[in-house]
Design a protein around this motif. Sequence first.
Motif, PDB file in Angstrom:
ATOM      1  N   ILE A 210       0.839  -1.207   0.000  1.00 37.61           N
ATOM      2  CA  ILE A 210       0.000   0.000   0.000  1.00 37.61           C
ATOM      3  C   ILE A 210       0.874   1.257   0.000  1.00 37.61           C
ATOM      4  O   ILE A 210       0.707   2.133  -0.846  1.00 37.61           O
ATOM      5  N   THR A 211       1.836   1.333   0.931  1.00 32.00           N
ATOM      6  CA  THR A 211       2.595   2.589   1.081  1.00 32.00           C
ATOM      7  C   THR A 211       3.463   2.901  -0.140  1.00 32.00           C
ATOM      8  O   THR A 211       3.702   4.059  -0.448  1.00 32.00           O
ATOM      9  N   ALA A 213       2.752   1.812  -3.251  1.00 32.05           N
ATOM     10  CA  ALA A 213       1.981   1.667  -4.501  1.00 32.05           C
ATOM     11  C   ALA A 213       1.882   3.010  -5.218  1.00 32.05           C
ATOM     12  O   ALA A 213       1.872   4.058  -4.566  1.00 32.05           O
ATOM     13  N   PRO A 214       1.796   3.001  -6.536  1.00 24.73           N
ATOM     14  CA  PRO A 214       1.614   4.264  -7.264  1.00 24.73           C
ATOM     15  C   PRO A 214       0.335   4.969  -6.808  1.00 24.73           C
ATOM     16  O   PRO A 214       0.297   6.192  -6.715  1.00 24.73           O
ATOM     17  N   ASP A 215      -0.704   4.208  -6.495  1.00 21.83           N
ATOM     18  CA  ASP A 215      -1.955   4.781  -5.975  1.00 21.83           C
ATOM     19  C   ASP A 215      -2.299   4.058  -4.664  1.00 21.83           C
ATOM     20  O   ASP A 215      -3.000   3.045  -4.652  1.00 21.83           O
ATOM     21  N   PRO A 216      -1.777   4.580  -3.526  1.00 23.10           N
ATOM     22  CA  PRO A 216      -1.973   3.892  -2.239  1.00 23.10           C
ATOM     23  C   PRO A 216      -3.439   3.707  -1.862  1.00 23.10           C
ATOM     24  O   PRO A 216      -3.804   2.678  -1.282  1.00 23.10           O
ATOM     25  N   VAL A 217      -4.285   4.680  -2.199  1.00 27.89           N
ATOM     26  CA  VAL A 217      -5.699   4.561  -1.818  1.00 27.89           C
ATOM     27  C   VAL A 217      -6.338   3.395  -2.580  1.00 27.89           C
ATOM     28  O   VAL A 217      -7.065   2.579  -1.997  1.00 27.89           O
ATOM     29  N   ALA A 218      -6.010   3.284  -3.874  1.00 25.80           N
ATOM     30  CA  ALA A 218      -6.558   2.174  -4.671  1.00 25.80           C
ATOM     31  C   ALA A 218      -6.040   0.833  -4.139  1.00 25.80           C
ATOM     32  O   ALA A 218      -6.786  -0.152  -4.062  1.00 25.80           O
ATOM     33  N   ALA A 219      -4.762   0.792  -3.737  1.00 28.13           N
ATOM     34  CA  ALA A 219      -4.192  -0.454  -3.210  1.00 28.13           C
ATOM     35  C   ALA A 219      -4.872  -0.825  -1.888  1.00 28.13           C
ATOM     36  O   ALA A 219      -5.180  -1.995  -1.642  1.00 28.13           O
ATOM     37  N   TYR A 220      -5.128   0.183  -1.058  1.00 32.65           N
ATOM     38  CA  TYR A 220      -5.825  -0.063   0.213  1.00 32.65           C
ATOM     39  C   TYR A 220      -7.243  -0.586  -0.052  1.00 32.65           C
ATOM     40  O   TYR A 220      -7.667  -1.580   0.548  1.00 32.65           O
ATOM     41  N   GLU A 221      -7.946   0.070  -0.965  1.00 31.28           N
ATOM     42  CA  GLU A 221      -9.321  -0.363  -1.272  1.00 31.28           C
ATOM     43  C   GLU A 221      -9.326  -1.787  -1.840  1.00 31.28           C
ATOM     44  O   GLU A 221     -10.236  -2.555  -1.595  1.00 31.28           O
ATOM     45  N   ARG A 222      -8.280  -2.117  -2.600  1.00 35.01           N
ATOM     46  CA  ARG A 222      -8.194  -3.487  -3.132  1.00 35.01           C
ATOM     47  C   ARG A 222      -8.039  -4.496  -1.986  1.00 35.01           C
ATOM     48  O   ARG A 222      -8.659  -5.560  -2.000  1.00 35.01           O
ATOM     49  N   CYS A 223      -7.215  -4.141  -0.998  1.00 32.55           N
ATOM     50  CA  CYS A 223      -7.054  -5.014   0.177  1.00 32.55           C
ATOM     51  C   CYS A 223      -8.379  -5.200   0.895  1.00 32.55           C
ATOM     52  O   CYS A 223      -8.737  -6.304   1.292  1.00 32.55           O
ATOM     53  N   ILE A 224      -9.100  -4.089   1.082  1.00 32.92           N
ATOM     54  CA  ILE A 224     -10.397  -4.149   1.775  1.00 32.92           C
ATOM     55  C   ILE A 224     -11.347  -5.048   0.992  1.00 32.92           C
ATOM     56  O   ILE A 224     -12.039  -5.893   1.557  1.00 32.92           O
ATOM     57  N   LYS A 225     -11.353  -4.859  -0.330  1.00 30.02           N
ATOM     58  CA  LYS A 225     -12.271  -5.640  -1.169  1.00 30.02           C
ATOM     59  C   LYS A 225     -11.952  -7.134  -1.063  1.00 30.02           C
ATOM     60  O   LYS A 225     -12.844  -7.960  -0.889  1.00 30.02           O
ATOM     61  N   GLU A 226     -10.643  -7.463  -1.114  1.00 31.49           N
ATOM     62  CA  GLU A 226     -10.270  -8.883  -1.073  1.00 31.49           C
ATOM     63  C   GLU A 226     -10.430  -9.494   0.325  1.00 31.49           C
ATOM     64  O   GLU A 226     -10.796 -10.646   0.458  1.00 31.49           O
ATOM     65  N   PHE A 227     -10.141  -8.690   1.369  1.00 34.16           N
ATOM     66  CA  PHE A 227     -10.087  -9.267   2.716  1.00 34.16           C
ATOM     67  C   PHE A 227     -11.361  -9.087   3.542  1.00 34.16           C
ATOM     68  O   PHE A 227     -11.734  -9.953   4.326  1.00 34.16           O
TER      69      PHE A 227
END
Length: 229
Positions: A210-211, A213-227
């Motif tokens: 996440i930290t 990533a080119p787009d940390p917010v998108a990476a965080y949201e992806r984690c939330i979506k998967e987990f």
Amino acid sequence: MGKDVIVACDFSSAEATFAFLDKFTGRKPFVKIGMELYYAEGPAIVREIKARGHKIFLDLKLHDIPNTVKKALRNLDVDITNLHAAGTTAMMKAALEGLTREDGTRPLLIAVTQLTSTDQAAMESDLLIHEPIDEVVMHYAETAKNAGLDGVVCSPLEAQKVHDICGKKFLTVTPGVRFADGDIGDQKRVMTPEQAKKIGSDYIVVGRPITAAPDPVAAYERCIKEFVD
Ligand code: C5P
């Protein structure tokens, strides 16, 4: 509490941390503050991040005599904190006493078992512990549970066994998470957020995916979506 993504804010300054957190204009991530940031900025960084509305996992891995640990944890306003199970039952019980507020509430307290940087050879030569390391990890988890703690930090690969031995309610907080298409970096044994969800991790701790990533917010949201979702 439970089933959340904790973002490891492994930054060296408050400035870098706030530049990162300012990107999150919607949902406020659960933040892990570790030694690097805490020793650079002191306890003020905990209060400042808390005042911005984030939940906090303060990851300082305490290990000292019971009285010192108990006093260190008084009035700690975080959501999760941790210590080494190797400090023994007396230290863990003293920590719980120190953390408990006048109204009876307290932050969750979880234990580190054997660090993932410790292998069987180091455990035997340096610590004179000769049992198989996975048995040592499970024994430490059981000791933490019997002392009254809420869970352990463990590899996602150990989460299922910890739940089998210590019960489903005993929390597993698991770092070592990577996206299926991401770099694993220096982590050796990794799982995707989706796999961590399947094997029953309660919280995943995710840093660089996440930290950095080119787009940390998108990476965080992806984690939330998967987990979580
Ligand atoms: O960047 P990355 O996702 O690897 O960060 C993982 C976080 O979890 C870091 O803050 C690291 O210190 C922590 N951690 C870990 N392995 C452990 C215990 C803690 O990676 N066994």
